[in-house]
Write an enzyme that holds these catalytic residues in place. Sequence first.
Site, PDB file in Angstrom:
ATOM      1  N   ARG A  36     -14.018 -14.413  -6.366  1.00 23.58           N
ATOM      2  CA  ARG A  36     -12.811 -15.270  -6.367  1.00 23.58           C
ATOM      3  C   ARG A  36     -11.548 -14.535  -6.829  1.00 23.58           C
ATOM      4  NH1 ARG A  36     -16.625 -19.245  -7.959  1.00 23.58           N
ATOM      5  NH2 ARG A  36     -17.084 -20.526  -6.143  1.00 23.58           N
ATOM      6  N   LYS A  48       0.801  -8.524   0.893  1.00 22.88           N
ATOM      7  CA  LYS A  48       0.198  -9.061   2.114  1.00 22.88           C
ATOM      8  C   LYS A  48      -1.073  -8.268   2.393  1.00 22.88           C
ATOM      9  CE  LYS A  48       4.113 -10.867   4.735  1.00 22.88           C
ATOM     10  NZ  LYS A  48       4.924 -10.710   5.955  1.00 22.88           N
ATOM     11  N   GLU A  52       9.944   2.438   9.512  1.00 19.64           N
ATOM     12  CA  GLU A  52      10.020   1.369   8.494  1.00 19.64           C
ATOM     13  C   GLU A  52      11.045   1.731   7.410  1.00 19.64           C
ATOM     14  OE1 GLU A  52       8.486  -1.437   9.031  1.00 19.64           O
ATOM     15  OE2 GLU A  52       6.617  -1.053  10.102  1.00 19.64           O
ATOM     16  N   LYS A 100      12.395  -3.179  -0.811  1.00 17.73           N
ATOM     17  CA  LYS A 100      11.312  -4.141  -0.534  1.00 17.73           C
ATOM     18  C   LYS A 100      10.982  -4.953  -1.795  1.00 17.73           C
ATOM     19  CE  LYS A 100       7.079  -5.321   1.636  1.00 17.73           C
ATOM     20  NZ  LYS A 100       6.028  -5.060   2.595  1.00 17.73           N
ATOM     21  N   GLU A 107       7.252 -15.490   1.804  1.00 20.98           N
ATOM     22  CA  GLU A 107       7.976 -15.481   3.079  1.00 20.98           C
ATOM     23  C   GLU A 107       8.358 -16.881   3.559  1.00 20.98           C
ATOM     24  OE1 GLU A 107       6.794 -12.383   5.922  1.00 20.98           O
ATOM     25  OE2 GLU A 107       7.289 -13.776   7.506  1.00 20.98           O
ATOM     26  N   ARG A 118      12.329 -12.973   3.217  1.00 20.16           N
ATOM     27  CA  ARG A 118      11.329 -11.905   3.422  1.00 20.16           C
ATOM     28  C   ARG A 118      11.116 -11.650   4.919  1.00 20.16           C
ATOM     29  NH1 ARG A 118       5.583 -10.624   0.332  1.00 20.16           N
ATOM     30  NH2 ARG A 118       5.013  -8.905   1.695  1.00 20.16           N
ATOM     31  N   ASN A 167      10.884  -8.302   9.146  1.00 20.84           N
ATOM     32  CA  ASN A 167      10.298  -8.237  10.492  1.00 20.84           C
ATOM     33  C   ASN A 167      11.306  -7.752  11.529  1.00 20.84           C
ATOM     34  OD1 ASN A 167       7.820  -9.228   9.580  1.00 20.84           O
ATOM     35  ND2 ASN A 167       8.588 -11.328   9.653  1.00 20.84           N
ATOM     36  N   HIS A 187      10.153  -6.351  14.776  1.00 23.58           N
ATOM     37  CA  HIS A 187       8.708  -6.564  14.892  1.00 23.58           C
ATOM     38  C   HIS A 187       8.328  -7.535  16.017  1.00 23.58           C
ATOM     39  CE1 HIS A 187       8.628  -4.297  11.237  1.00 23.58           C
ATOM     40  NE2 HIS A 187       7.330  -4.437  11.084  1.00 23.58           N
ATOM     41  N   HIS A 197       5.896  -6.083  18.520  1.00 22.82           N
ATOM     42  CA  HIS A 197       4.555  -6.658  18.625  1.00 22.82           C
ATOM     43  C   HIS A 197       4.247  -7.040  20.066  1.00 22.82           C
ATOM     44  CE1 HIS A 197       1.362  -9.666  17.224  1.00 22.82           C
ATOM     45  NE2 HIS A 197       0.910  -8.453  17.020  1.00 22.82           N
ATOM     46  N   HIS A 249       2.250   1.565  15.608  1.00 21.49           N
ATOM     47  CA  HIS A 249       3.009   0.400  15.150  1.00 21.49           C
ATOM     48  C   HIS A 249       4.469   0.770  14.840  1.00 21.49           C
ATOM     49  CE1 HIS A 249       3.936  -3.314  13.084  1.00 21.49           C
ATOM     50  NE2 HIS A 249       4.276  -2.629  12.007  1.00 21.49           N
TER      51      HIS A 249
HETATM   52  P1  NAD Z   1      -3.631   3.916   8.981  1.00 22.02           P
HETATM   53  O1  NAD Z   1      -4.065   3.373   7.697  1.00 22.02           O
HETATM   54  O2  NAD Z   1      -4.535   3.721  10.160  1.00 22.02           O
HETATM   55  O3  NAD Z   1      -3.338   5.467   8.809  1.00 22.02           O
HETATM   56  C1  NAD Z   1      -2.960   6.234   9.941  1.00 22.02           C
HETATM   57  C2  NAD Z   1      -3.856   7.461  10.107  1.00 22.02           C
HETATM   58  O4  NAD Z   1      -3.469   8.438   9.152  1.00 22.02           O
HETATM   59  C3  NAD Z   1      -5.345   7.191   9.870  1.00 22.02           C
HETATM   60  O5  NAD Z   1      -6.070   7.911  10.834  1.00 22.02           O
HETATM   61  C4  NAD Z   1      -5.583   7.773   8.479  1.00 22.02           C
HETATM   62  O6  NAD Z   1      -6.912   8.232   8.325  1.00 22.02           O
HETATM   63  C5  NAD Z   1      -4.614   8.914   8.443  1.00 22.02           C
HETATM   64  N1  NAD Z   1      -4.123   9.304   7.113  1.00 22.02           N
HETATM   65  C6  NAD Z   1      -3.772   8.494   6.101  1.00 22.02           C
HETATM   66  N2  NAD Z   1      -3.229   9.198   5.095  1.00 22.02           N
HETATM   67  C7  NAD Z   1      -3.257  10.491   5.485  1.00 22.02           C
HETATM   68  C8  NAD Z   1      -2.820  11.696   4.893  1.00 22.02           C
HETATM   69  N3  NAD Z   1      -2.186  11.725   3.707  1.00 22.02           N
HETATM   70  N4  NAD Z   1      -3.015  12.848   5.570  1.00 22.02           N
HETATM   71  C9  NAD Z   1      -3.602  12.834   6.808  1.00 22.02           C
HETATM   72  N5  NAD Z   1      -4.003  11.731   7.436  1.00 22.02           N
HETATM   73  C10 NAD Z   1      -3.824  10.566   6.771  1.00 22.02           C
HETATM   74  O7  NAD Z   1      -2.220   3.338   9.442  1.00 22.02           O
HETATM   75  P2  NAD Z   1      -0.857   3.034   8.698  1.00 22.02           P
HETATM   76  O8  NAD Z   1       0.191   3.362   9.693  1.00 22.02           O
HETATM   77  O9  NAD Z   1      -0.792   3.615   7.340  1.00 22.02           O
HETATM   78  O10 NAD Z   1      -0.927   1.448   8.507  1.00 22.02           O
HETATM   79  C11 NAD Z   1      -0.992   0.578   9.609  1.00 22.02           C
HETATM   80  C12 NAD Z   1      -1.572  -0.737   9.139  1.00 22.02           C
HETATM   81  O11 NAD Z   1      -0.736  -1.270   8.125  1.00 22.02           O
HETATM   82  C13 NAD Z   1      -1.676  -1.786  10.226  1.00 22.02           C
HETATM   83  O12 NAD Z   1      -2.939  -2.393  10.171  1.00 22.02           O
HETATM   84  C14 NAD Z   1      -0.592  -2.802   9.865  1.00 22.02           C
HETATM   85  O13 NAD Z   1      -0.932  -4.112  10.261  1.00 22.02           O
HETATM   86  C15 NAD Z   1      -0.572  -2.668   8.363  1.00 22.02           C
HETATM   87  N6  NAD Z   1       0.687  -3.077   7.732  1.00 22.02           N
HETATM   88  C16 NAD Z   1       0.616  -3.948   6.696  1.00 22.02           C
HETATM   89  C17 NAD Z   1       1.767  -4.356   6.047  1.00 22.02           C
HETATM   90  C18 NAD Z   1       1.679  -5.251   4.854  1.00 22.02           C
HETATM   91  O14 NAD Z   1       2.720  -5.723   4.377  1.00 22.02           O
HETATM   92  N7  NAD Z   1       0.489  -5.493   4.341  1.00 22.02           N
HETATM   93  C19 NAD Z   1       3.019  -3.867   6.453  1.00 22.02           C
HETATM   94  C20 NAD Z   1       3.068  -2.975   7.513  1.00 22.02           C
HETATM   95  C21 NAD Z   1       1.887  -2.582   8.159  1.00 22.02           C
HETATM   96  N1  GLY Z   2       5.809  -5.938   6.189  1.00 21.03           N
HETATM   97  C1  GLY Z   2       6.451  -7.191   6.056  1.00 21.03           C
HETATM   98  C2  GLY Z   2       6.274  -7.817   4.701  1.00 21.03           C
HETATM   99  O1  GLY Z   2       5.681  -7.259   3.811  1.00 21.03           O
HETATM  100  O2  GLY Z   2       6.707  -8.910   4.519  1.00 21.03           O
END
Ligand code: NAD
Ligand code: GLY
Length: 370
Positions: free
Chosen positions: A124, A146, A188, A230, A240, A244, A248, A251, A255, A269
């Site tokens: 939980r 998030k 970003e 942020k 949000e 907040r 986007n 986005h 998207h 992305h």
């Molecule tokens: P990811 O986590 O897939 O990382 C991208 C690639 O880089 C992966 O292959 C990973 O293994 C590699 N990698 C990571 N760190 C590394 C390093 N230091 N050196 C070499 N390789 C490395 O992708 P991302 O772009 O970090 O994140 C995308 C995700 O984040 C999506 O799922 C998206 O929905 C999510 N996201 C969430 C929020 C939120 O507010 N929670 C905001 C934006 C995006």
């Molecule tokens: N990435 C958008 C948010 O965190 O609200």
Amino acid sequence: MSRSDVLNVALGERAYDIVVGDDLLQRAGELIAPVLARPRVAIVTDETVAGLHLGTLQDALDQAGIRHDAIILPPGEQTKDFGHFQDLLNRLLDFGLERRDMIVALGGGVIGDLAGFAASVLRRGVDFIQIPTTLLAQVDSSVGGKTGIDTRHGKNLVGAFHQPRLVLADTSVLATLPRRELLAGYAEVVKYGLLGDRGFFEWLESHGTDVVSGSAQAQRHAVLKSCADKARIVAADEKETGDRALLNLGHTFGHALEISVGFGASLLHGEAVAIGMRMAFGLSQALGLCSGQDAERAERHMRTVGLPVHPDDLGLPRQDAAVLAAHMAQDKKVQDGRVTFVLVHGIGEAFLSRDVEPKTVEDYLASLLD
Ligand code: NAD
Ligand code: GLY
């Protein structure tokens, strides 16, 4: 000499620090120790990050006398699904993780979102720490709470708001990140300037190429400033219900492109967000809300650092305006059938609008894509 700065996300009893600096992984034990109830953590990471950085974190925890287990998952967006989520929860329970214990997410946004969501429901709710290793995760996904996974209905459709107890953004680990991933994360960074911080955008115009070519000092400043922007937005609107949603920017368009192309390596992305931000400025200009000068300036900066601003820049198949507009109508932020667009009056002046006619969007896209 290693340098670090500390920011606070002011969320009352859920407030936490973001530490930004060089070589923080080596110091992780001493930095994490104050937020642990007992010296015991479970690290969640992916295979790529484990090969590059897990050993450094484990050594640092050993030095601080913190017990640790590691769960190493496959890299990539496919890992953010129900199957891996279930497996992760069972493996955390296999370790005997208790409610007062800590999960440490070491990786990009995929690991942070998945491990954070697991933390939100395990027993939980247990605490977790974000150690983001991509630029995207350092400036965006690790801050704000998030968490979630993808389903067959779409991305991030199951999840929870669950704030981390601490974020350690070690900019040294960006040195191992492939250039394309670094650039995608930079989209970003630009977003913060474009949506509400003209001064930061101007700094990026002078130093953005340093950020994407690996200057430690420029990267530290870009991560720090992005996190500060942020943190302010999240502190004012954690769930949000209002501003907040400005985060986007780009986005909704991005998207729709991701859906059209099919999520995968042909369009990251952050690349979709860059093209989407250009579209948001273009649509705002077409509506007479933003000057052509500002729209061109935003686009020019993204081109200068090497970001795509049009599907053709990535050699993507020709996109159909009507199809993209239809994908936007499916956006998860649609309310009463109307899409909420993030539009701009200029650089640093984003606002939310639900008044844009679908036909206007489609006509604008047709003019851009034909
Ligand atoms: P990811 O986590 O897939 O990382 C991208 C690639 O880089 C992966 O292959 C990973 O293994 C590699 N990698 C990571 N760190 C590394 C390093 N230091 N050196 C070499 N390789 C490395 O992708 P991302 O772009 O970090 O994140 C995308 C995700 O984040 C999506 O799922 C998206 O929905 C999510 N996201 C969430 C929020 C939120 O507010 N929670 C905001 C934006 C995006
Ligand atoms: N990435 C958008 C948010 O965190 O609200």
